[in-house]
Write an enzyme that holds these catalytic residues in place. Structure first.
Site, PDB file in Angstrom:
ATOM      1  CB  SER A 280       0.765 -40.723 -10.713  1.00  0.00           C
ATOM      2  OG  SER A 280       2.137 -40.582 -10.452  1.00  0.00           O
TER       3      SER A 280
ATOM      4  CE  LYS B   8       6.474 -36.250  -7.713  1.00  0.00           C
ATOM      5  NZ  LYS B   8       5.443 -35.819  -8.664  1.00  0.00           N
TER       6      LYS B   8
ATOM      7  CG  ASN C 209       2.155 -29.682 -11.229  1.00  0.00           C
ATOM      8  OD1 ASN C 209       3.283 -30.157 -11.319  1.00  0.00           O
ATOM      9  ND2 ASN C 209       1.084 -30.256 -11.774  1.00  0.00           N
TER      10      ASN C 209
ATOM     11  CG  LEU D 209       8.102 -36.035 -13.109  1.00  0.00           C
ATOM     12  CD1 LEU D 209       8.480 -37.019 -14.212  1.00  0.00           C
ATOM     13  CD2 LEU D 209       6.788 -36.467 -12.479  1.00  0.00           C
TER      14      LEU D 209
ATOM     15  CB  CYS E  46       9.392 -38.534 -20.526  1.00  0.00           C
ATOM     16  SG  CYS E  46       9.077 -40.210 -21.092  1.00  0.00           S
TER      17      CYS E  46
ATOM     18  CB  ILE F  91      -6.153 -35.999 -19.377  1.00  0.00           C
ATOM     19  CG1 ILE F  91      -6.740 -35.025 -18.391  1.00  0.00           C
ATOM     20  CG2 ILE F  91      -7.066 -36.333 -20.475  1.00  0.00           C
ATOM     21  CD1 ILE F  91      -7.129 -33.654 -18.987  1.00  0.00           C
TER      22      ILE F  91
ATOM     23  N   GLY G 137      -7.229 -29.948 -12.222  1.00  0.00           N
ATOM     24  CA  GLY G 137      -8.374 -29.459 -11.454  1.00  0.00           C
ATOM     25  C   GLY G 137      -9.616 -29.316 -12.324  1.00  0.00           C
TER      26      GLY G 137
ATOM     27  N   GLY H 262      -9.131 -36.093 -14.175  1.00  0.00           N
ATOM     28  CA  GLY H 262      -9.033 -34.715 -14.639  1.00  0.00           C
ATOM     29  C   GLY H 262     -10.143 -33.898 -14.012  1.00  0.00           C
ATOM     30  N   GLY H 263      -9.858 -33.332 -12.837  1.00  0.00           N
ATOM     31  CA  GLY H 263     -10.803 -32.422 -12.210  1.00  0.00           C
ATOM     32  C   GLY H 263     -11.950 -33.071 -11.469  1.00  0.00           C
TER      33      GLY H 263
HETATM   34  C1  LIG Z   1       1.125 -31.541  -7.968  1.00  0.00           C
HETATM   35  C2  LIG Z   1       0.915 -32.575  -9.042  1.00  0.00           C
HETATM   36  C3  LIG Z   1       1.874 -33.582  -9.237  1.00  0.00           C
HETATM   37  C4  LIG Z   1       1.690 -34.544 -10.225  1.00  0.00           C
HETATM   38  N1  LIG Z   1       2.626 -35.534 -10.381  1.00  0.00           N
HETATM   39  C5  LIG Z   1       2.435 -36.514 -11.315  1.00  0.00           C
HETATM   40  C6  LIG Z   1       3.350 -37.584 -11.429  1.00  0.00           C
HETATM   41  O1  LIG Z   1       4.328 -37.715 -10.679  1.00  0.00           O
HETATM   42  N2  LIG Z   1       3.110 -38.501 -12.404  1.00  0.00           N
HETATM   43  C7  LIG Z   1       2.009 -38.449 -13.235  1.00  0.00           C
HETATM   44  O2  LIG Z   1       1.838 -39.324 -14.090  1.00  0.00           O
HETATM   45  N3  LIG Z   1       1.108 -37.440 -13.123  1.00  0.00           N
HETATM   46  C8  LIG Z   1       1.295 -36.487 -12.180  1.00  0.00           C
HETATM   47  N4  LIG Z   1       0.360 -35.490 -12.042  1.00  0.00           N
HETATM   48  C9  LIG Z   1      -0.844 -35.489 -12.894  1.00  0.00           C
HETATM   49  C10 LIG Z   1      -2.033 -36.179 -12.170  1.00  0.00           C
HETATM   50  O3  LIG Z   1      -1.735 -37.524 -11.889  1.00  0.00           O
HETATM   51  C11 LIG Z   1      -3.323 -36.101 -13.012  1.00  0.00           C
HETATM   52  O4  LIG Z   1      -3.113 -36.772 -14.227  1.00  0.00           O
HETATM   53  C12 LIG Z   1      -3.765 -34.667 -13.331  1.00  0.00           C
HETATM   54  O5  LIG Z   1      -3.465 -33.796 -12.260  1.00  0.00           O
HETATM   55  C13 LIG Z   1      -5.255 -34.561 -13.667  1.00  0.00           C
HETATM   56  O6  LIG Z   1      -6.066 -34.950 -12.575  1.00  0.00           O
HETATM   57  P1  LIG Z   1      -6.687 -33.868 -11.515  1.00  0.00           P
HETATM   58  O7  LIG Z   1      -7.268 -32.755 -12.326  1.00  0.00           O
HETATM   59  O8  LIG Z   1      -7.685 -34.640 -10.719  1.00  0.00           O
HETATM   60  O9  LIG Z   1      -5.529 -33.401 -10.672  1.00  0.00           O
HETATM   61  C14 LIG Z   1       0.526 -34.507 -11.044  1.00  0.00           C
HETATM   62  C15 LIG Z   1      -0.431 -33.498 -10.849  1.00  0.00           C
HETATM   63  C16 LIG Z   1      -0.261 -32.558  -9.858  1.00  0.00           C
HETATM   64  C17 LIG Z   1      -1.320 -31.498  -9.665  1.00  0.00           C
END
Ligand SMILES: Cc1cc2nc3c(=O)[nH]c(=O)nc-3n(C[C@H](O)[C@H](O)[C@H](O)COP(=O)(O)O)c2cc1C
Length: 291
Positions: A17, A45, A69, A73, A130, A190, A216, A242-243
């Protein structure tokens, strides 16, 4: 064939998301995007009951092997989403999961009732990272809050409810057990890890909000451990993330117990990461992990 709570999927790779704007991508790539959509299901999102502007800039900071980041939201709110975004997301060639978040149970009820009533929506992801305005506690950090929220929401929709777990707890498995007890159909994990950085030029916090969430490759080993703990504790399926950057990473998540995987930060670097990772996964099943 993989499935999302009984919904058949072409492959096991979803988006995380908030990390892939399918509406913007359609503007850039046109209908070619629909012919070769990178993900087997699309997760929106997170939307909230009312519109949110998000946090002030700077909202993104690169770190070794990851990024922090504090986007906060930003979204159009429930009405804006239903009127403007949902019709466009419904044109995607894959099942749609809508992510929702609220700061009170009544507001969560409003979101789940409204989103759950739409036939374009295949499933709902509950972002529980939240605070509850009534208790001041972060819902997803407390098993008791999580089970109470699920018990309120479960009767409102027959659609699958996925609980997105926060990694910022000592015992994520306890929260996953609470989600399952409350009637969740799946968990996803995660979310980002609470993190800070300081701008070397100014000595001030790098992000205007002061802190943010790390994602990441840096978080991958933590995600894998939390996934192991959670999948050992519950019988509902888990979506692991997660990454994840390539098929070998995705295979590790499947080996750790995930039924499906999701790609987040990597999509910023490679917007086609979803389909690339799905293809790589074909040759990177557990037992052929990178060494
Ligand atoms: C720029 C950004 C925006 C994100 N927005 C949301 C969000 O709106 N809702 C949510 O549940 N997680 C959000 N996340 C978390 C990601 O969905 C994900 O759980 C987290 O980044 C770990 O995965 P990754 O390491 O592959 O990015 C966001 C992450 C990033 C980097």
């Amino acid at each position: 064939m993989p499935d999302l709570c009984g919904i058949p999927l072409a492959h096991p790779v979803l988006n995380a998301s908030g990390t892939y704007d399918a509406i913007a991508a359609r503007r850039v790539f046109g209908d070619a995007l629909l012919e070769d959509f990178p993900f087997a299901a699309f997760v929106s999102k997170t939307i909230t009951p009312e519109p949110r502007a998000g946090n002030a800039p700077r909202r993104i900071w690169e770190t070794p092997a990851g990024m922090i980041n504090s986007i906060g939201l930003p979204n159009k709110g429930l009405e804006g989403f239903l009127v403007e975004d949902l019709p466009q997301l419904a044109e995607l060639p894959v099942p749609l999961v809508v992510s929702v978040m609220a700061t009170g149970r009544e507001e969560f009820v409003r979101l789940v009732e409204a989103v759950g009533a739409r036939e374009e929506v295949a499933a709902i992801e509950l972002n529980v990272s939240c605070p509850n305005v009534h208790s001041g506690l972060i819902v997803g950090e407390q098993p008791s809050e999580t089970v109470a929220l699920l018990q309120a929401l479960r009767p409102l929709t027959a659609k699958p409810l996925i609980v997105k777990l926060t990694p910022n707890v000592a015992d994520p498995a306890a929260v996953a057990i609470a989600a399952e007890e409350g009637g969740a159909d799946a968990v996803s994990l995660i979310n980002t890890l609470k993190a800070s950085a300081f701008d070397p030029a100014s000595g001030e916090p790098a992000l205007a909000a002061g802190h943010g969430g790390l994602s990441g490759p840096a978080v991958r080993p933590i995600a894998l451990q939390q996934l192991r703990a959670v999948t050992a504790a519950v019988s509902v399926p888990a979506i692991g993330m997660g990454g994840i950057c390539d098929g070998a990473d995705a295979a590790e998540f499947l080996a750790a117990g995930a039924s499906l995987v999701a790609v987040g930060t990597e999509s910023f670097r490679d917007p086609g990461a979803g389909s690339r990772i799905a293809a790589e996964l074909e040759t990177a099943r557990p037992g052929t992990l990178r060494v």
